[in-house]
Design an enzyme around this catalytic site. Sequence first.
Site, PDB file in Angstrom:
ATOM      1  N   ARG A 113     -12.377  20.349  17.825  1.00 16.15           N
ATOM      2  CA  ARG A 113     -12.672  19.361  16.786  1.00 16.15           C
ATOM      3  C   ARG A 113     -13.252  20.079  15.571  1.00 16.15           C
ATOM      4  O   ARG A 113     -12.931  19.781  14.433  1.00 16.15           O
ATOM      5  CB  ARG A 113     -13.630  18.273  17.284  1.00 16.15           C
ATOM      6  CG  ARG A 113     -13.800  17.211  16.219  1.00 16.15           C
ATOM      7  CD  ARG A 113     -14.838  16.094  16.442  1.00 16.15           C
ATOM      8  NE  ARG A 113     -15.278  15.850  17.764  1.00 16.15           N
ATOM      9  CZ  ARG A 113     -16.468  16.280  18.251  1.00 16.15           C
ATOM     10  NH1 ARG A 113     -17.295  16.969  17.490  1.00 16.15           N
ATOM     11  NH2 ARG A 113     -16.798  16.010  19.477  1.00 16.15           N
ATOM     12  N   TYR A 122      -4.119   5.416  -5.946  1.00 17.39           N
ATOM     13  CA  TYR A 122      -3.367   5.217  -4.715  1.00 17.39           C
ATOM     14  C   TYR A 122      -3.945   3.984  -3.985  1.00 17.39           C
ATOM     15  O   TYR A 122      -5.170   3.856  -3.876  1.00 17.39           O
ATOM     16  CB  TYR A 122      -3.503   6.474  -3.849  1.00 17.39           C
ATOM     17  CG  TYR A 122      -2.936   6.318  -2.467  1.00 17.39           C
ATOM     18  CD1 TYR A 122      -1.571   6.194  -2.281  1.00 17.39           C
ATOM     19  CD2 TYR A 122      -3.763   6.289  -1.353  1.00 17.39           C
ATOM     20  CE1 TYR A 122      -1.043   6.032  -1.010  1.00 17.39           C
ATOM     21  CE2 TYR A 122      -3.247   6.145  -0.081  1.00 17.39           C
ATOM     22  CZ  TYR A 122      -1.883   6.008   0.080  1.00 17.39           C
ATOM     23  OH  TYR A 122      -1.370   5.842   1.339  1.00 17.39           O
ATOM     24  N   LYS A 128       2.181  15.103   1.534  1.00 15.89           N
ATOM     25  CA  LYS A 128       3.162  15.017   0.453  1.00 15.89           C
ATOM     26  C   LYS A 128       3.733  16.408   0.135  1.00 15.89           C
ATOM     27  O   LYS A 128       4.381  16.989   0.985  1.00 15.89           O
ATOM     28  CB  LYS A 128       2.507  14.320  -0.745  1.00 15.89           C
ATOM     29  CG  LYS A 128       1.658  13.088  -0.373  1.00 15.89           C
ATOM     30  CD  LYS A 128       2.469  11.925   0.202  1.00 15.89           C
ATOM     31  CE  LYS A 128       1.624  10.827   0.822  1.00 15.89           C
ATOM     32  NZ  LYS A 128       0.599  10.229  -0.012  1.00 15.89           N
ATOM     33  N   ASP A 136      -8.227  13.958  -6.869  1.00 19.06           N
ATOM     34  CA  ASP A 136      -7.079  13.799  -5.965  1.00 19.06           C
ATOM     35  C   ASP A 136      -5.889  14.463  -6.665  1.00 19.06           C
ATOM     36  O   ASP A 136      -5.349  13.926  -7.637  1.00 19.06           O
ATOM     37  CB  ASP A 136      -6.837  12.301  -5.717  1.00 19.06           C
ATOM     38  CG  ASP A 136      -5.646  12.041  -4.783  1.00 19.06           C
ATOM     39  OD1 ASP A 136      -4.799  12.933  -4.629  1.00 19.06           O
ATOM     40  OD2 ASP A 136      -5.570  10.922  -4.232  1.00 19.06           O
TER      41      ASP A 136
HETATM   42  C1  LIG Z   1      -0.591   9.462   0.188  1.00 17.53           C
HETATM   43  C2  LIG Z   1      -1.732   9.579  -0.745  1.00 17.53           C
HETATM   44  C3  LIG Z   1      -3.051   9.535  -0.285  1.00 17.53           C
HETATM   45  C4  LIG Z   1      -3.395   9.295   1.171  1.00 17.53           C
HETATM   46  O1  LIG Z   1      -2.997  10.333   1.999  1.00 17.53           O
HETATM   47  P1  LIG Z   1      -2.520  10.119   3.534  1.00 17.53           P
HETATM   48  O2  LIG Z   1      -2.132  11.496   3.936  1.00 17.53           O
HETATM   49  O3  LIG Z   1      -1.394   9.151   3.506  1.00 17.53           O
HETATM   50  O4  LIG Z   1      -3.694   9.582   4.273  1.00 17.53           O
HETATM   51  C5  LIG Z   1      -4.068   9.708  -1.218  1.00 17.53           C
HETATM   52  N1  LIG Z   1      -3.804   9.896  -2.521  1.00 17.53           N
HETATM   53  C6  LIG Z   1      -2.542   9.921  -2.998  1.00 17.53           C
HETATM   54  C7  LIG Z   1      -2.320  10.142  -4.464  1.00 17.53           C
HETATM   55  C8  LIG Z   1      -1.467   9.766  -2.136  1.00 17.53           C
HETATM   56  O5  LIG Z   1      -0.224   9.784  -2.626  1.00 17.53           O
END
Ligand SMILES: *Cc1c(COP(=O)(O)O)cnc(C)c1O
Length: 379
Positions: A46, A98, A195, A170
């Site tokens: 973990r 998001y 992504k 982000d």
């Molecule tokens: C997909 C996404 C998230 C969340 O990420 P997950 O891996 O789906 O939990 C956060 N910010 C943005 C801009 C995203 O496209």
Amino acid sequence: MKFGTKAIHAGQEPDPSTGAVMTPIYQTSTYWQKSPGDNKGFEYSRGTNPTRKALESCLAALENAKFGLAFSSGMGATDAVMKLLVPGDEVITGNDLYGGSYRIFTKIFSNYGIKFHFIDMSDANHVKNYVNDHTKLIWIETPTNPTMQIVDIAAVAAIAKENDILLAVDNTFASPYLQNPIDLGADIVMHSVTKYLGGHSDVVMGALMLNDEDLYKRLWFIYNACGATPGPMDSFLVLRGLKTLHLRMRAHCENGRQIAEFLKTHPKVEKIYWPGFTDHPNHDIAKKQMRDFGGMISITLKGADLQETYRIASSFNVFSLAESLGGVESLINHPVSMTHGSIPKAERDKVGVTDNLLRLSVGVEDIDDLLDDLKQALS
Ligand SMILES: *Cc1c(COP(=O)(O)O)cnc(C)c1O
């Protein structure tokens, strides 16, 4: 080292036990101790795992950061940052986020006494109006999802520094290939690794990258205590994906540019959102803080109601109608019914997330096939 070399090598050494060039998948939950506490730096997976550790070093290197932490999803990473806060603290964030970020802020952390200001950040000076003694964190997304607004990271970082506030960015849409928020003054970079970093639509993962050791220790404590950490198989898949990040991003950007130009003059397209156009409201800032403009493009369809938008969204052959983005394959998304369904209609309308909006994640297929698919779907 330059970016492409780091993407392939950072954090990775031949395996000490066998010489394996590729980092092995250390599929173990626990580690042998010769006597209590006498171990090789690993106790329980973990908290630490060798495959994940190699990945975290590589992720840190790509954002020019000292430390990386991998989480079992992007939301897991965001959750850990929010747990730095205590009741009474305030957060300033954008009004085009998001959907899952908006949801965790309003539906989870608001219940724990944390106050969020969702504001228009297209002018960084606007942030100053919301700073007070309780402000502990500024959370930026740029380019925003789905309307590709651009926030001036360096300008917001200056305001954060002046007021002793943490700045988290982000960076999912840009990827570290196009933008490095830490170099622009951010304290924490967050990624949905799901992504572009993973890049093959086969892993859900998140990450935080940062430089401050004290902050790293606080976040590592949350990471280990709360336990949203990824397994070794997923860590391996992302290490593998990262090796082509620079190659993939070049192709995403090139295809993205050609598709944006095609759509800009298409008679069915009402509005197009892509930061590479000189008439994008913050094109100059995008040009300053990004190396290129990426493969994320949103459009609204002229005169299309919800039914007609659904019809067009369902008529693609190469693009797949799906949530998510950043993989090698092209995807088309209807934010109102998919990624942004958790945001109330009144809030969505304010920022242009309307029924006739479609978001494209342009993949790395042959451009002629992508253009042909758009032509037939929009005909
Ligand atoms: C997909 C996404 C998230 C969340 O990420 P997950 O891996 O789906 O939990 C956060 N910010 C943005 C801009 C995203 O496209």
